[in-house]
Write a protein that holds these residues in place. Structure first.
Motif, PDB file in Angstrom:
ATOM      1  N   ASN A  55       0.789  -1.232   0.000  1.00  0.00           N
ATOM      2  CA  ASN A  55       0.000   0.000   0.000  1.00  0.00           C
ATOM      3  C   ASN A  55       0.823   1.284   0.000  1.00  0.00           C
ATOM      4  N   GLY A  56       2.123   1.166  -0.076  1.00  0.00           N
ATOM      5  CA  GLY A  56       2.959   2.360  -0.094  1.00  0.00           C
ATOM      6  C   GLY A  56       3.263   2.879   1.308  1.00  0.00           C
ATOM      7  N   ALA A  57       4.370   3.619   1.418  1.00  0.00           N
ATOM      8  CA  ALA A  57       4.796   4.117   2.722  1.00  0.00           C
ATOM      9  C   ALA A  57       4.084   5.417   3.053  1.00  0.00           C
ATOM     10  N   LYS A  58       3.556   5.497   4.255  1.00  0.00           N
ATOM     11  CA  LYS A  58       2.888   6.733   4.661  1.00  0.00           C
ATOM     12  C   LYS A  58       3.869   7.673   5.334  1.00  0.00           C
ATOM     13  N   GLN A  59       4.862   7.124   6.000  1.00  0.00           N
ATOM     14  CA  GLN A  59       5.890   7.983   6.593  1.00  0.00           C
ATOM     15  C   GLN A  59       7.255   7.307   6.491  1.00  0.00           C
ATOM     16  N   LYS A  60       8.297   8.111   6.651  1.00  0.00           N
ATOM     17  CA  LYS A  60       9.656   7.585   6.493  1.00  0.00           C
ATOM     18  C   LYS A  60      10.028   6.639   7.621  1.00  0.00           C
ATOM     19  N   VAL A  61       9.782   7.091   8.841  1.00  0.00           N
ATOM     20  CA  VAL A  61      10.183   6.268   9.975  1.00  0.00           C
ATOM     21  C   VAL A  61       8.938   5.710  10.650  1.00  0.00           C
ATOM     22  N   VAL A  62       8.828   4.407  10.636  1.00  0.00           N
ATOM     23  CA  VAL A  62       7.692   3.761  11.278  1.00  0.00           C
ATOM     24  C   VAL A  62       8.173   3.174  12.603  1.00  0.00           C
ATOM     25  N   ILE A  63       7.585   3.645  13.686  1.00  0.00           N
ATOM     26  CA  ILE A  63       7.961   3.077  14.981  1.00  0.00           C
ATOM     27  C   ILE A  63       6.924   2.042  15.357  1.00  0.00           C
ATOM     28  N   MET A  64       7.405   0.848  15.625  1.00  0.00           N
ATOM     29  CA  MET A  64       6.477  -0.249  15.895  1.00  0.00           C
ATOM     30  C   MET A  64       5.834  -0.105  17.270  1.00  0.00           C
ATOM     31  N   GLU A  65       4.641  -0.654  17.340  1.00  0.00           N
ATOM     32  CA  GLU A  65       3.959  -0.662  18.630  1.00  0.00           C
ATOM     33  C   GLU A  65       4.634  -1.708  19.512  1.00  0.00           C
ATOM     34  N   GLU A  66       4.949  -1.335  20.736  1.00  0.00           N
ATOM     35  CA  GLU A  66       5.587  -2.297  21.631  1.00  0.00           C
ATOM     36  C   GLU A  66       4.906  -2.266  22.980  1.00  0.00           C
ATOM     37  N   LYS A  67       4.710  -3.451  23.523  1.00  0.00           N
ATOM     38  CA  LYS A  67       3.949  -3.541  24.762  1.00  0.00           C
ATOM     39  C   LYS A  67       4.868  -3.755  25.944  1.00  0.00           C
ATOM     40  N   GLY A  68       4.305  -3.545  27.114  1.00  0.00           N
ATOM     41  CA  GLY A  68       4.984  -3.935  28.331  1.00  0.00           C
ATOM     42  C   GLY A  68       4.009  -4.783  29.117  1.00  0.00           C
ATOM     43  N   PHE A  69       4.481  -5.886  29.667  1.00  0.00           N
ATOM     44  CA  PHE A  69       3.560  -6.781  30.363  1.00  0.00           C
ATOM     45  C   PHE A  69       3.748  -6.722  31.871  1.00  0.00           C
ATOM     46  N   ASP A  70       2.633  -6.628  32.577  1.00  0.00           N
ATOM     47  CA  ASP A  70       2.634  -6.634  34.032  1.00  0.00           C
ATOM     48  C   ASP A  70       2.252  -8.044  34.485  1.00  0.00           C
ATOM     49  N   ALA A  71       2.973  -8.556  35.467  1.00  0.00           N
ATOM     50  CA  ALA A  71       2.702  -9.919  35.933  1.00  0.00           C
ATOM     51  C   ALA A  71       1.259 -10.077  36.398  1.00  0.00           C
ATOM     52  N   LYS A  72       0.667  -8.990  36.888  1.00  0.00           N
ATOM     53  CA  LYS A  72      -0.692  -9.097  37.435  1.00  0.00           C
ATOM     54  C   LYS A  72      -1.741  -9.232  36.340  1.00  0.00           C
ATOM     55  N   THR A  73      -1.437  -8.724  35.150  1.00  0.00           N
ATOM     56  CA  THR A  73      -2.476  -8.694  34.121  1.00  0.00           C
ATOM     57  C   THR A  73      -2.181  -9.586  32.921  1.00  0.00           C
ATOM     58  N   ILE A  74      -1.017 -10.199  32.880  1.00  0.00           N
ATOM     59  CA  ILE A  74      -0.660 -10.990  31.705  1.00  0.00           C
ATOM     60  C   ILE A  74      -1.542 -12.239  31.607  1.00  0.00           C
ATOM     61  N   THR A  75      -1.916 -12.594  30.378  1.00  0.00           N
ATOM     62  CA  THR A  75      -2.754 -13.781  30.181  1.00  0.00           C
ATOM     63  C   THR A  75      -1.969 -14.853  29.429  1.00  0.00           C
ATOM     64  N   ASP A  76      -2.514 -16.075  29.442  1.00  0.00           N
ATOM     65  CA  ASP A  76      -1.867 -17.158  28.700  1.00  0.00           C
ATOM     66  C   ASP A  76      -1.801 -16.853  27.211  1.00  0.00           C
ATOM     67  N   ASP A  77      -2.812 -16.130  26.732  1.00  0.00           N
ATOM     68  CA  ASP A  77      -2.817 -15.753  25.317  1.00  0.00           C
ATOM     69  C   ASP A  77      -1.633 -14.851  24.990  1.00  0.00           C
ATOM     70  N   ASP A  78      -1.362 -13.913  25.899  1.00  0.00           N
ATOM     71  CA  ASP A  78      -0.223 -13.012  25.704  1.00  0.00           C
ATOM     72  C   ASP A  78       1.069 -13.810  25.602  1.00  0.00           C
ATOM     73  N   VAL A  79       1.212 -14.796  26.515  1.00  0.00           N
ATOM     74  CA  VAL A  79       2.434 -15.599  26.527  1.00  0.00           C
ATOM     75  C   VAL A  79       2.601 -16.295  25.188  1.00  0.00           C
ATOM     76  N   ALA A  80       1.500 -16.848  24.676  1.00  0.00           N
ATOM     77  CA  ALA A  80       1.576 -17.576  23.414  1.00  0.00           C
ATOM     78  C   ALA A  80       1.811 -16.629  22.239  1.00  0.00           C
ATOM     79  N   LYS A  81       1.166 -15.452  22.293  1.00  0.00           N
ATOM     80  CA  LYS A  81       1.205 -14.563  21.142  1.00  0.00           C
ATOM     81  C   LYS A  81       2.493 -13.749  21.074  1.00  0.00           C
ATOM     82  N   TYR A  82       2.938 -13.259  22.207  1.00  0.00           N
ATOM     83  CA  TYR A  82       4.071 -12.327  22.188  1.00  0.00           C
ATOM     84  C   TYR A  82       5.404 -12.954  22.579  1.00  0.00           C
ATOM     85  N   GLY A  83       5.370 -14.180  23.121  1.00  0.00           N
ATOM     86  CA  GLY A  83       6.624 -14.822  23.504  1.00  0.00           C
ATOM     87  C   GLY A  83       7.457 -15.139  22.272  1.00  0.00           C
ATOM     88  N   ILE A  84       8.767 -14.931  22.365  1.00  0.00           N
ATOM     89  CA  ILE A  84       9.602 -15.232  21.195  1.00  0.00           C
ATOM     90  C   ILE A  84      10.542 -16.393  21.506  1.00  0.00           C
TER      91      ILE A  84
END
Lengths: 375, 344
Positions: free
Chosen positions: B315-344
């Motif tokens: 779709n073409g570049a909308k801006q030169k520098v794209v900063i990716m969305e990055e999350k921070g996980f708190d032990a109190k709110t993290i779910t099993d889905d998060d572990v599966a989805k974001y774990g590397i």
């Protein structure tokens, strides 16, 4: 030299002192003493050792001294092998860090397949199998290095450069580059504490290694053979020693030392990071040999001096970690300054100059005494 | 004769070694270069034959990346690339890996000769790229940088997709501030000094410590991403008897090493315990520790740039520098889905 000293009753005390100073153990011991005094001076509580419960509930010893002796384990074990390799081949193995990664990766490859709730007997079996396999693998890599050095007469540093560059990739490949973390607490016993025993396990492993090598050197001709090969390979061949086999053997022994280190390393954290495990340990191991006053060009060696050298290096590292004032980015520079000083003082050249100076003075004194008697 | 045998043996040994090098890269399914080797022709990851006219509708991309063995981050990054740039998604991708800048530049030249449509680069070094990027521009090849930026004019590339390490650090520090401790005594374990991750993640914390009266650093030391070194540093601090209630480790492995030292000294850590543990990178095992409540916070360093690149190509570049969305996980709110989805 000693004769001239003992001849003169007045300088007999001086003679003993001279003997001590000239001993190969003097420099590493003096360095150790200096570090001890420095720490005692800056922090009187540095050497406190306390017995307190760990998170598993059993009592363990803790304190700086324990930490140093514990953390130096891998370095001490490596120093044994490195000293032998240095003596026989006149060069150093720079691939030990990378082969530790391979050894550790091999252990984890076996252990990771097991569930964490298997019974003790079976667990012990798996540990023994994984350790033996890791010894075989490391010894094979050691033999590879040794073969290049002994049969193809490649400079040890160049020969081991191959595994130095490729070793960590091989380690990653063994485990498919997975991030491994072993959940079984028992796996951590070998790098930490066995419940109920207050002394860290690596200390015991080190002591066992030291005893084994001491016995081997006592009962076999390994010391004599590797020294003579290191001093003059062709004349030792004429005397019936096979220099190639001796060189190969020392590299295989180093391989076994590497296996033990790799096993301890992965057990410490129950995991592995291929690119940084045992990072730069080869440099510290070579440094230990040099600090022990051994000639890096091969020949005569003193294993005790290398071992003390290894403890000195760990002592220095821990001392530097402790100082809050030392900035992260400059820690290596501090270490380098101390190391340069120690290496220069313990270099065979300086020691020889030192000896010459003393001899000259003694000779002058003897001359004077002779002159006095004649009068 | 003897010489001949020796030569034979040595060449066999060399062959065996070369095989060993190929074999060790086989696990990654790509054409990873061992640093000692000279740049060799790259290998096409697709099964398509050399007949390019038949696959004319596919978009040809040349991907230049760092060695996947470098870290878990890189492994995840490479896997993501391979999964996105497939034939099914309309791509014909060729891969080249090296940790050396000059090898990467040579590979870029080769890709230009091969007339790829897009050149995707995660540069090993920041400089030296101008010449080759100009060549690419002349040849009408579009360049997209991912993960790392380079020192070159912005006209030379379409877009650059990067992580903002300073933002990662800021998110972690903000989270820490939100915990409302009466006093913050922080043990700060840094990565390799001068790396962008270290600078970004240290910067946020250093600024906060300077600004707040009740924040102090007990010890700041580099463990160079190594868990054993981190363990030794924490051990040294514990032995010196200094008290701390936060460990801010700039990656997961160092946090793990730090925790091992705490366990040894019987200092409790995690949710509602004595010491707060902060790590970065979101390794799967680290997120599991988080889920179990042994750690408190883990900041993401997003390795999944492929979908952003895919979007730009389609779709073409909308801006030169794209900063990716990055999350921070708190032990109190993290779910099993998060572990599966974001774990590397």
């Amino acid at each position: 030299m000693t004769e001239s000293a003992t001849n003169n009753s007045k300088s007999s005390a001086k003679g003993i002192l001279l003997k001590i100073v000239r001993n190969q153990l003097f420099i590493p011991l003096a360095a150790l003493l200096l570090l001890v005094l420095f720490n005692l001076f800056t922090d009187p509580g540095f050497f406190d050792i306390v017995l307190k419960p760990s998170s598993t509930g059993s009592l363990i010893l803790s304190g700086n001294l324990i930490t140093i002796i514990d953390n130096a384990s891998e370095l001490v074990i490596l120093a044994i092998g490195m000293t032998l390799v240095t003596s026989a081949s006149g060069g150093q193995d720079i691939s030990v860090g990378a082969t530790i990664a391979i050894a550790g990766s091999t252990v984890l490859r076996i252990v990771k397949t097991q569930a964490s709730d298997i019974p003790g007997g079976k667990f012990a079996g798996i540990i023994i199998i994984s350790f033996l396999l890791c010894v075989v693998v490391s010894a094979a890599f050691g033999a590879f290095n040794g073969a290049l050095v002994a049969f193809f007469k490649i400079q040890p540093m160049v020969a081991t450069l191959i595994l130095f560059t490729a070793g960590r990739s091989i380690a990653a490949w063994i485990n498919n580059n997975d991030n491994i973390s072993i959940n079984d607490n028992r796996f951590g016993y070998f790098g930490n504490f066995i419940p109920g025993i207050p002394v860290p396990t690596p200390v015991f492993i080190t002591v066992i290694c030291l005893i084994v090598i001491a016995v081997v050197l006592k009962l076999t001709n390994l010391r004599l053979y590797s020294q003579s090969v290191g001093i003059n390979a062709s004349s030792s061949r004429l005397n019936g020693i096979n220099p190639k086999m001796i060189k190969l053997l020392t590299f295989v022994i180093l391989g076994v030392c590497v296996a033990v280190c790799g096993f301890i390393k992965v057990s410490r954290t129950s995991s592995i990071t291929y690119s940084v495990i045992a990072n730069n340990i080869e440099m510290d191991a070579i440094l230990a040999v040099a600090l022990g006053g051994n000639n890096l060009g091969g020949g005569k060696f003193n294993l005790t001096a290398s071992v003390i050298g290894a403890y000195v290096i760990q002592f220095l590292t821990t001392t530097l970690y402790k100082f809050k004032e030392i900035d992260s980015s400059s820690i290596s520079a501090y270490k380098a300054v101390v190391v340069i000083l120690l290496i220069i003082i313990s270099s065979p050249y300086i020691r020889k100059r030192f000896d010459d100076l003393k001899n000259k003075r003694l000779a002058a004194k003897a001359q004077a005494n002779v002159g006095k008697e004649a009068n | 004769m003897k010489k001949f045998v020796k030569m034979l043996v040595s060449s066999a040994l060399v062959a065996a070694m070369a095989f060993g090098m190929c074999a060790c890269n086989g696990g990654n399914g790509g054409a990873t270069q061992a640093p000692t080797q000279a740049p060799a022709p790259t290998e096409s990851a697709t099964d398509a034959p050399a007949d390019t006219t038949a696959t004319g509708e596919l978009i040809k991309v040349g991907i230049i990346n760092n060695d996947p063995n470098e870290s878990g981050y890189r492994t995840a990054n490479d896997k993501d690339m391979k999964e996105t740039f497939t034939k099914e998604n309309g791509y014909e991708a060729s891969f080249f890996y090296s940790l050396k800048n000059e090898d990467q530049i040579a590979a870029a030249q080769k890709f230009i000769q091969d007339e790829v449509d897009y050149l995707l680069i995660s540069a090993a070094g920041t400089s030296g790229w101008d010449g080759v990027l100009e060549q690419a521009k002349k040849a009408g090849i579009k360049v997209i940088l991912f993960d790392r930026t380079i020192d070159a004019s912005e006209d030379l590339y379409e877009a650059s997709i990067v992580s903002d390490m300073a933002k990662e650090g800021q998110q972690a520090v903000d989270w820490l501030a939100s915990q409302g401790l009466s006093e913050y005594k922080i043990l700060h374990i840094q990565g390799v000094m001068g790396s962008s991750a270290q600078i970004g993640r240290s910067g946020a914390l250093n600024d906060k410590v300077k600004a707040e009266a009740n924040w102090s650093i007990v010890k700041q030391q580099t463990a160079e991403w190594s868990e054993e070194t981190a363990q030794q540093i924490v051990q040294a601090v514990i032995d010196s008897g200094e008290k701390f209630n936060v460990i801010y480790a700039e990656n997961d492995n160092m946090a793990k090493g730090a925790v091992a030292a705490l366990d040894k000294a019987n200092i409790s850590h995690g949710v509602g315990k004595d010491v707060i543990i902060i790590g970065f990178d979101c390794n799967s095992w680290a997120l599991k520790e988080l889920k179990a409540g042994n750690w408190n916070y883990d900041g993401q360093c997003n390795p999944f740039q492929a979908k952003y690149i895919d979007e730009i190509i389609k779709n073409g570049a909308k801006q030169k520098v794209v900063i990716m969305e990055e999350k921070g996980f708190d032990a109190k709110t993290i779910t099993d889905d998060d572990v599966a989805k974001y774990g590397i």
